[in-house]
Design a protein around this motif. Structure first.
Motif, short mmCIF file in Angstrom:
data_model
loop_
_atom_site.label_atom_id
_atom_site.label_comp_id
_atom_site.label_asym_id
_atom_site.label_seq_id
_atom_site.Cartn_x
_atom_site.Cartn_y
_atom_site.Cartn_z
N VAL A 401 -2.85 -1.47 -9.71
CA VAL A 401 -2.39 -1.57 -8.33
C VAL A 401 -2.54 -3.02 -7.90
N LEU A 402 -1.53 -3.57 -7.23
CA LEU A 402 -1.62 -4.92 -6.69
C LEU A 402 -1.99 -4.84 -5.22
N TYR A 403 -3.10 -5.47 -4.87
CA TYR A 403 -3.54 -5.48 -3.47
C TYR A 403 -3.40 -6.89 -2.91
N THR A 404 -2.78 -7.02 -1.74
CA THR A 404 -2.60 -8.32 -1.10
C THR A 404 -3.74 -8.58 -0.14
N VAL A 405 -4.46 -9.67 -0.37
CA VAL A 405 -5.64 -10.00 0.44
C VAL A 405 -5.23 -10.28 1.89
N LYS A 406 -5.97 -9.66 2.82
CA LYS A 406 -5.72 -9.83 4.26
C LYS A 406 -6.85 -10.65 4.87
N VAL A 438 -6.14 -15.48 1.68
CA VAL A 438 -5.18 -14.61 2.34
C VAL A 438 -3.83 -14.74 1.64
N GLY A 439 -3.20 -13.62 1.35
CA GLY A 439 -1.91 -13.62 0.66
C GLY A 439 -2.01 -13.51 -0.84
N GLN A 440 -3.21 -13.73 -1.39
CA GLN A 440 -3.41 -13.62 -2.84
C GLN A 440 -3.25 -12.18 -3.28
N LYS A 441 -2.61 -11.97 -4.42
CA LYS A 441 -2.43 -10.62 -4.96
C LYS A 441 -3.48 -10.36 -6.04
N LEU A 442 -4.26 -9.32 -5.86
CA LEU A 442 -5.32 -8.98 -6.80
C LEU A 442 -4.93 -7.73 -7.59
N ALA A 443 -5.18 -7.77 -8.89
CA ALA A 443 -4.95 -6.60 -9.73
C ALA A 443 -6.20 -5.72 -9.69
N VAL A 444 -5.98 -4.43 -9.41
CA VAL A 444 -7.08 -3.47 -9.40
C VAL A 444 -6.67 -2.30 -10.29
N TYR A 454 -3.98 4.90 -3.96
CA TYR A 454 -4.61 3.60 -3.73
C TYR A 454 -3.62 2.54 -3.24
N GLU A 455 -2.35 2.70 -3.53
CA GLU A 455 -1.36 1.73 -3.04
C GLU A 455 -1.26 1.77 -1.52
N LYS A 456 -1.62 2.90 -0.91
CA LYS A 456 -1.57 3.03 0.56
C LYS A 456 -2.57 2.10 1.25
N ILE A 457 -3.60 1.68 0.51
CA ILE A 457 -4.60 0.80 1.11
C ILE A 457 -3.96 -0.50 1.59
N ASN A 458 -2.90 -0.94 0.91
CA ASN A 458 -2.21 -2.17 1.30
C ASN A 458 -1.71 -2.13 2.74
N SER A 459 -1.29 -0.95 3.21
CA SER A 459 -0.69 -0.85 4.54
C SER A 459 -1.69 -0.40 5.62
N MET A 460 -2.95 -0.19 5.25
CA MET A 460 -3.95 0.23 6.23
C MET A 460 -4.51 -0.95 7.01
N SER A 461 -4.95 -0.67 8.21
CA SER A 461 -5.69 -1.68 8.98
C SER A 461 -7.10 -1.77 8.42
N PHE A 462 -7.82 -2.82 8.83
CA PHE A 462 -9.19 -2.99 8.35
C PHE A 462 -10.06 -1.79 8.76
N ALA A 463 -9.88 -1.33 10.00
CA ALA A 463 -10.66 -0.18 10.47
C ALA A 463 -10.36 1.07 9.66
N GLU A 464 -9.09 1.27 9.32
CA GLU A 464 -8.71 2.43 8.52
C GLU A 464 -9.31 2.36 7.11
N LYS A 465 -9.31 1.17 6.55
CA LYS A 465 -9.88 1.01 5.21
C LYS A 465 -11.39 1.29 5.23
N GLN A 466 -12.08 0.81 6.26
CA GLN A 466 -13.51 1.07 6.37
C GLN A 466 -13.77 2.55 6.61
N ALA A 467 -12.92 3.18 7.42
CA ALA A 467 -13.08 4.61 7.69
C ALA A 467 -12.91 5.44 6.42
#
Length: 538
Positions: A401-406, A438-444, A454-467
């Motif tokens: 999964v590629l995650y884009t750093v926020k 910020v903007g860096q793509k990380l392989a997970v 897990y790809e849905k994590i990319n579109s979550m807000s910080f609060a949603e990810k922590q929740a």
């Protein structure tokens, strides 16, 4: 019975991995002053009266890293700098452009060896400023170049491509870049896997001189088939076809390397000039009083195929060889373990002086303290060893999964959201000191079948990810907005912008001005949405 994997006379040493952060990350050629080409290319249809920006300190980063290599423990201890070899304290300087041109023309070539002021700077760096390191590489080349030439000949490619390894790794099979490129030919993980090189927790064939060279030749052959031009193929090897295609498109379809020079990524611009300079230096080193230096280690080696698990400590305990030498001769094994099986043998390279001993004692060597090294005849999980190093879990059977750093992310947060170890995340992405941008793509790598989740994590807000991991986020304090300074114009960075592109939009402003004012060292500090201060003129 000994089964030969290859026969060669090889010498080897290990440069400092941290020092050798890949020449592809280290050759800046942007910048302050305009200077004309000293001459046209040697080709009759070459560019004439072209302008290049020449930096007074063109090779500073490249030069510093070469110094680090030369003064590393490995070089100082494996090479005899106080030997009786001839050492020239004097060498020619202030060589005229016409002499450089004539010597380049004398080299039998398929690849155009253009000559201009950028190439000249690199030639002077090799032949005048970094002579000790060049002499070390000359010594290494006597052993690596025959391997390279045999492979290049197999694919009917220009033999001068061998000089590309000088730029990539300084002939260091264990060189590793900040971006994660590895080995003599500096393959990134994805490219290496695409070229069928094996990379596991125990083996990295990017470090195997024969297999990595074969993969590099096949990859370069593909690139040449795309462009039909070796300069562009070499540039694409460094920065990828996408960046070369973008440079061609932005220049209106031009396909001459020097015409798209300033459309290429900054670190790639010096790549072809450095290749040309390395070719010149290795073909004409005698004229510059350069003398190859050889290491103070045995040179003659042979190879035997191993068909069972073997630890380097088992070899060292039974043969007259030290572990550092064994590691140096077998750089593809990452954890001092050869994970061989009857149906999948691996090579072990040994000096000829101990090879016969190993053949006679192979059963004894394999049986030595076997339960300690391979309990129940299984490979030890290197992540549980006390060896002071870390090997991540194997990614076999997992999905990427590629995650884009926020903004606000850090390694700890990201690893907890994806339920992976922070140490694995660092290894997969070659993260040093937990620095991400910020903007860096990380392989997970996540469990098979759970990629969509897990790809849905990319579109979550910080609060949603922590929740998602059972944590709540306190409301942020209102952010104070700093008033804009009327003495500056503020440029908002867009996708695809480079500092040079931005500077062209503002009369009287250079790329250096923008970098100094915004504390940037290169284009990598840019991200979409960033506000850059531009000094108002007049």
């Amino acid at each position: 019975m000994m089964n030969k994997y290859f026969l060669l006379n090889i010498l080897f040493f290990i440069f400092s991995v941290n020092a050798m952060a890949q020449f592809q990350d280290s050759i800046p050629v942007d910048l302050a002053e305009l200077d004309t080409f000293a001459t046209d290319s040697l080709e009759t249809d070459s560019i004439s009266n072209e302008l290049l920006q020449i930096d007074d300190d063109l090779n500073s980063v490249f030069s510093d890293r070469m110094d680090s290599l030369l003064h590393s423990w490995e070089v100082q201890n494996r090479f005899n700098f106080d030997s009786s070899e001839v050492v020239f304290n004097s060498y020619p300087t202030n060589i005229s452009d016409s002499v450089y041109m004539e010597r380049l023309k004398d080299i039998e070539q398929v690849i155009d060896l253009s000559y201009n002021q950028v190439v000249k700077r690199y030639i002077q760096m090799y032949t005048e400023k970094k002579r000790d390191l060049v002499e070390v590489m000359l010594g290494l080349s006597a052993y690596y170049f025959p391997i390279f030439e045999e492979t290049l000949d197999k694919y009917d490619m220009p033999l001068e491509i061998k000089y590309l390894a000088i730029i990539e790794s300084a002939l260091n099979p264990t060189a590793r870049s900040r971006a994660g490129a590895n080995g003599l030919w500096q393959f990134m993980y994805g490219t290496a896997k695409n070229m069928k090189l094996e990379i596991t927790s125990f083996v990295d064939e990017r470090r195997d001189p024969i297999k990595a060279t074969d993969a590099a030749a096949r990859y370069l052959e593909r690139l040449y088939d795309i462009y039909g031009d070796w300069h562009l193929a070499i540039a694409a090897y460094n920065c990828g076809p996408g960046n070369v295609n973008r440079a061609i498109r932005r220049s209106g379809g031009k396909t001459n390397y020097w015409e798209i020079y300033y459309r290429l990524p900054r670190e790639t611009r010096g790549y072809v000039p450095a290749f040309i300079a390395a070719t010149y230096t290795f073909e004409h080193y005698k004229e510059h009083n350069l003398v190859p230096r050889y290491p103070d280690i045995p040179l003659s080696v042979d190879t035997v195929m191993i068909s069972d698990y073997l630890h380097f400590d088992q070899v060292v305990a039974n043969l007259a060889i030290d572990k550092e030498q064994l590691r140096a001769l077998n750089p593809m094994y990452r954890r001092d373990v050869i994970p061989a099986k009857a149906n999948k043998p691996y090579p072990l390279v040994l000096p000829n002086s101990v090879m016969l001993d190993f053949v006679e004692k192979d059963t004894t060597v394999l049986a030595y303290e076997r339960e300690k090294y391979f309990p129940n005849n299984t490979l030890i999980d290197p992540t549980t060893s006390s060896g002071g190093y870390f090997t991540p879990v194997d990614i076999k059977g997992k999905e990427k999964v590629l995650y884009t750093v926020k903004s606000g992310d850090n390694v700890g947060f990201i690893s907890s959201w994806f339920h992976v170890r922070a140490s694995d995340l660092r290894y997969w992405n070659n993260i040093n000191r937990d620095i991400i941008r910020v903007g860096q793509k990380l392989a997970v790598y996540v469990p098979e079948g759970q990629k969509a989740r897990y790809e849905k994590i990319n579109s979550m807000s910080f609060a949603e990810k922590q929740a998602s991991i059972g944590k709540t986020v306190k409301p942020a304090e209102p952010k104070k907005v700093e008033p804009l300074d009327p003495n500056y114009v503020y440029h908002t960075v867009r996708s695809g912008d480079t500092i040079w592109d931005i500077a062209k939009q503002y009369a009287g402003i250079s790329s250096d001005d923008i970098m100094k004012l915004n504390n940037l060292s290169n284009d990598r500090g840019l991200y979409v949405g960033q506000k850059l201060k531009i000094k108002r003129k007049g």
